[in-house]
Every structure is written in C-alpha cells, then in structure tokens.
Design a protein around this motif. Structure first.
Motif, PDB file in Angstrom:
ATOM      1  N   ALA A  79      40.417  39.177  27.267  1.00 27.74           N
ATOM      2  CA  ALA A  79      39.367  38.446  27.975  1.00 27.74           C
ATOM      3  C   ALA A  79      38.031  39.144  27.767  1.00 27.74           C
ATOM      4  CB  ALA A  79      39.691  38.354  29.462  1.00 27.74           C
ATOM      5  N   MET A  80      36.941  38.369  27.770  1.00 27.81           N
ATOM      6  CA  MET A  80      35.615  38.941  27.540  1.00 27.81           C
ATOM      7  C   MET A  80      34.539  37.976  28.002  1.00 27.81           C
ATOM      8  SD  MET A  80      32.770  38.948  25.376  1.00 27.81           S
ATOM      9  CE  MET A  80      33.218  38.262  23.789  1.00 27.81           C
ATOM     10  N   TRP A  81      33.429  38.525  28.488  1.00 24.77           N
ATOM     11  CA  TRP A  81      32.226  37.729  28.667  1.00 24.77           C
ATOM     12  C   TRP A  81      31.000  38.625  28.527  1.00 24.77           C
ATOM     13  CZ3 TRP A  81      34.830  39.368  33.053  1.00 24.77           C
ATOM     14  CH2 TRP A  81      34.087  39.929  34.078  1.00 24.77           C
ATOM     15  N   HIS A  82      29.820  37.989  28.442  1.00 24.55           N
ATOM     16  CA  HIS A  82      28.552  38.699  28.273  1.00 24.55           C
ATOM     17  C   HIS A  82      27.777  38.632  29.591  1.00 24.55           C
ATOM     18  CE1 HIS A  82      29.623  37.593  24.120  1.00 24.55           C
ATOM     19  NE2 HIS A  82      28.838  38.577  23.714  1.00 24.55           N
ATOM     20  N   PRO A  83      27.764  39.683  30.398  1.00 25.00           N
ATOM     21  CA  PRO A  83      27.061  39.626  31.682  1.00 25.00           C
ATOM     22  C   PRO A  83      25.562  39.376  31.567  1.00 25.00           C
ATOM     23  CG  PRO A  83      28.665  41.405  31.699  1.00 25.00           C
ATOM     24  CD  PRO A  83      28.597  40.901  30.289  1.00 25.00           C
ATOM     25  N   ASP A  84      24.941  39.707  30.419  1.00 25.10           N
ATOM     26  CA  ASP A  84      23.495  39.529  30.306  1.00 25.10           C
ATOM     27  C   ASP A  84      23.076  38.074  30.183  1.00 25.10           C
ATOM     28  OD1 ASP A  84      24.405  39.133  27.720  1.00 25.10           O
ATOM     29  OD2 ASP A  84      23.220  40.748  26.816  1.00 25.10           O
ATOM     30  N   ALA A 127      50.245  41.776  29.420  1.00 22.28           N
ATOM     31  CA  ALA A 127      49.098  42.678  29.519  1.00 22.28           C
ATOM     32  C   ALA A 127      47.814  41.867  29.619  1.00 22.28           C
ATOM     33  CB  ALA A 127      49.039  43.611  28.309  1.00 22.28           C
ATOM     34  N   TYR A 128      46.835  42.418  30.343  1.00 23.72           N
ATOM     35  CA  TYR A 128      45.520  41.797  30.487  1.00 23.72           C
ATOM     36  C   TYR A 128      44.478  42.862  30.182  1.00 23.72           C
ATOM     37  CZ  TYR A 128      41.606  39.210  32.615  1.00 23.72           C
ATOM     38  OH  TYR A 128      40.416  38.547  32.834  1.00 23.72           O
ATOM     39  N   THR A 129      43.658  42.613  29.153  1.00 23.95           N
ATOM     40  CA  THR A 129      42.652  43.586  28.751  1.00 23.95           C
ATOM     41  C   THR A 129      41.295  42.898  28.686  1.00 23.95           C
ATOM     42  OG1 THR A 129      42.101  45.253  27.083  1.00 23.95           O
ATOM     43  CG2 THR A 129      43.196  43.254  26.278  1.00 23.95           C
ATOM     44  N   LEU A 130      40.319  43.504  29.316  1.00 22.12           N
ATOM     45  CA  LEU A 130      39.052  42.852  29.601  1.00 22.12           C
ATOM     46  C   LEU A 130      37.904  43.666  29.025  1.00 22.12           C
ATOM     47  CD1 LEU A 130      37.454  40.710  31.257  1.00 22.12           C
ATOM     48  CD2 LEU A 130      37.748  42.183  33.250  1.00 22.12           C
ATOM     49  N   SER A 131      36.932  43.002  28.411  1.00 18.91           N
ATOM     50  CA  SER A 131      35.761  43.715  27.895  1.00 18.91           C
ATOM     51  C   SER A 131      34.487  42.932  28.192  1.00 18.91           C
ATOM     52  CB  SER A 131      35.891  43.984  26.398  1.00 18.91           C
ATOM     53  OG  SER A 131      36.132  42.799  25.678  1.00 18.91           O
TER      54      SER A 131
END
Length: 442
Positions: A375-380, A160-164
């Motif tokens: 997975a996660m990153w901060h677009p700002d 599974a791949y879950t992204l935020s």
C-alpha cells in the motif's frame, strides 16, 4: 474343495492402478504444499534435530545489512509442555537470553519471542541477528526439536501488509518540518502527520525521502523526533535528492548523486534508525528505471520498489531476487492505487462510503489469498484536515476515507504489519540462512 481364486476384473485392476497413481501424486504434492507454507533456507539440513541449533548468514552480507529484524524459525517439538522455553545467544562465550513467550491471542510484530502451538507440537521462534553473523538457539523442557523451515511471514501469519509514503521533503506546500499541532491541522508537516496517524493504528511505514528540495534542517529535526521515540514505527527510505523522473533529469546530477548521495545524507543526518543504521530500500521516483539507475542500485539496497500509478491486483507476492544486481526487485507495485481513489473527491481524501468499501475489498482479497498487500500514497497531495479527519464519516461532508480504511486493515492478529525494507530483510534470511543442529552433551 477350495474355490479357485477369482481373477481381478478390469474395473478392479483400474482401481488398483488409480490408487497407486494417487499415492505417487501425494508423495509429489506434499513437499510442494510444505514449501508453500515454509521457506527452506539454502543451508537447511533435513536431519537438523536435537535441542540446540546454530543459525548463520554470509559474513559479508551481515556486515552490510545486520539483519536484526526477527525471522521466524519453525520447529516440530517432541515432549512439548507448558514449561518449555527457548533461549538465544550471539556467540559461544556469551550468556543465554530466554525469549519471552507470546500467544496467538496477543498482538505483536517484529519482536524477538517464541510462540508455542501446544496442540500442534510446534514452536515458532522469532529472532534477529545481534553481534555477529550467527546466533544460537537452545530448547529446554522438551524431549527434542526438529527444524522444519522458515515461516513465509513473521510468526507464521496468514498475510502481510506493508505501507509506504512517498516524497517527504519534495514540496514546500507539504510544510516539511513545520511546528507540530495535530494530525488534521493543515499547517503541520503532512508526512509527520501521516506517520502519526499510521502509528495510532500500529502500522509501521516506509517513507521515501528527497534530501535536496524543501524543509532543510527543520525537516531533519522532525524526522529525528519521530525516530527518537524508538518505537520501530517507520523506516527511512531513499527516493532521490531532487526527484528525477526520466533519464534527462537524472543526467543533471547523475544517478550516483541522486540515489547514493540521498542515502548517504539520510545516514549522516539520522540516528536510531530501526534495526540498525541501514537504508534497506530505494523507492523509484515516478517509478522510473533504466540500466543506469539499476546499476547504481546494485548491491546498495536490499529492495528496490517500483510504482506505476494504477491498480496492479496480481502483485501480491515477494519480489524476486535479482542475482545480477543483488537486490530484490523491481517490485512492490500496489494491488490498489490509494491515490487514485482519494483524488476522485473534493477535497481529495474526503470520506465516501463507496471509496472505503472499494479499498477494504481490495485488502480483503489479498488477505483472503494469503498474499502481501503493498500500500502507498503521497501525503503531499492532500490537506491534513481532509485525509486525516478523525470524525465519523458522512459522504462528502466529514471524515476520511483513509482513516476509515486503516481501521479496517489494522490490529489483526493474523496479519504481519511491516515496513518494506524489513520485509525484505526477513526474506533474505528466509532464503539464505544456514540452520544446523548442534551436538550437546546430555
């Protein structure tokens, strides 16, 4: 004269004992191997066989969460043929709906369907709850069906791949609610741009929202535009009203206002939230938690996601159910910290082949092991023109590490792509649903 029987040798007696021990070990291990592949719900009955089944969940939990996200129930089928079909209905007086058939060669996620494994004699039936806390399943053109468990991942996928994405609305410099031009335009909303990039790769995403910071009505309008697509591409999640990162900051407004106030504002401003008007998830601001925060979250979310700003390669499983607080978590730490990789470069996020290889290898390790890749990153933190640059990569010159990595991750038929809250809606049903056979007249 018959020969006298030859007494067993020490070696043969030892071999006999070893064979007995192997058989005993096999009887012990086989159920464990079975449980590794399938989750046995609390209400599973070992003799659930026939052609009709009832799936149900606690009424109070259904009232709160709906559980519309499809969960995959696995059946062994006797007499499976190409004419086999499965129907579902939400109540005994309702009409039956035939589920569409999918094949292993199709790409699909989070839809109600049935996939038959004709060579293996199995059916993978994916359905969510509808108008009540139970649903009925009926098999046709088969001899019989026997329920064997809930697939660990949707459609019995390998991984599974879950992204935020964290912080929609936190910073004015991220242009919340700005007029739309293109995903690599620096004047556009960084979060709307990131969402559209993920949508292009068919990657659903959870987005943590701050409601009392920047953007105001323009931000809500941008969010609603994306929800109005009705494409199940993203999940609104609570971050907080003002992004407190410690007890003192929470003390200014109070945990209830910061967390549940944020949740209530999301529900007030947004409609067409996928899989029901629910906010399943609280994403902790700066990963901070204490007893006051966790007590505020108790029974108010299905999943509480943490954050630590570093690689956590061992975190590739479902978070455990917290019986005291009645949620899953705190969990969801990233096996690989995307932000740490992107921030090495100038401008941050610019393509470097070595960075892409590092992110790809981290995903591959989780995929090969059959785990959950959080997975996660901060677009700002980034310029749209760098982090979303669609051009072919040239180290330090053009292209995006993120875009090239997502190309590696996306569109795999053995991976379940799912937003965090939906992941744990699935998990709750897998662990708590009741599945029983229903007697039918022949």
């Amino acid at each position: 004269m018959m020969n006298a029987p030859i007494p067993p040798t020490t070696a043969s007696r030892r071999d006999s004992v070893i064979r007995v021990q192997i058989r005993r070990l096999a009887r012990f291990l086989l159920p464990l191997l079975f449980l590794a592949a399938f989750c046995m719900p609390a209400g599973f009955a070992a003799d659930s066989a026939g052609k009709e089944f009832i799936v149900s969940v606690d009424q109070a939990m259904w009232n709160k969460w709906g559980f519309q996200y499809p969960v995959t129930y696995v059946f062994d089928i006797s007499g499976l043929s190409l004419g086999a079909k499965v129907s579902r209905r939400d109540n005994p007086s309702g009409g039956w709906k035939v589920l569409p058939k999918k094949a292993a060669t199709n790409f699909f996620n989070g839809v109600e369907c049935v996939r038959f494994d004709y060579s293996g004699g199995r059916a993978f039936v994916s359905v969510g709850f509808g108008g009540g806390n139970s649903t009925e399943l009926s098999f046709a053109n088969v001899t019989s069906a026997r329920f064997v468990g809930v697939a660990r991942y949707y459609d019995d996928r390998k991984a599974a791949y879950t992204l935020s994405l964290d912080n929609w609305g936190r910073k004015a410099t991220a242009n919340p609610g700005a007029a739309w031009h293109a995903a690599d335009d620096d004047a556009c909303d960084n979060y709307q741009a990131a969402l559209r990039v993920c949508r292009g790769f068919k990657l659903p995403v959870s987005i943590a929202i701050n409601t009392h910071m920047a953007g105001s009505n323009a931000m809500w309008n941008a969010m609603q535009q994306e929800l109005d697509r009705r494409d199940f591409s993203w999940e609104p999640a609570v971050h907080a009203q003002t992004h407190p990162g410690n007890a003192r900051a929470y003390g200014v407004r109070g945990c209830r206002a910061e967390v549940l106030g944020c949740r209530d504002e999301i529900l007030q401003h947004l409609r067409h939230i996928p899989f029901g008007q629910h906010v399943f998830e609280h994403i902790l601001t700066s990963g901070y938690k204490d007893d006051a925060v966790l007590d505020t979250d108790a029974a108010e979310f299905l999943f509480v996601r943490g954050y630590n700003g570093r690689d956590t390669p061992a975190n590739t499983d479902y978070a455990a159910w917290d019986a005291a607080h009645k949620f899953y978590g705190v969990g969801g730490l990233n096996p690989k910290d995307y932000d740490r990789v992107f921030k090495r470069r100038t401008p941050m996020g610019r393509f470097f082949a070595a960075d892409v290889a590092e992110l790809n290898a981290a995903f591959d390790r989780v995929h090969d092991a059959g785990g959950v890749c959080y997975a996660m990153w901060h677009p700002d933190r980034y310029l749209n023109s760098a982090i979303h640059d669609p051009r072919p990569g040239r180290d330090g010159v053009q292209g995006s590490t993120l875009v090239q990595h997502l190309r590696h991750v996306a569109n795999r038929k053995d991976v379940w792509y799912v937003a965090n809250g939906w992941l744990y809606s699935y998990r709750y049903i897998a662990e708590h649903a009741t599945i029983t056979g229903k007697a039918t007249a022949e």
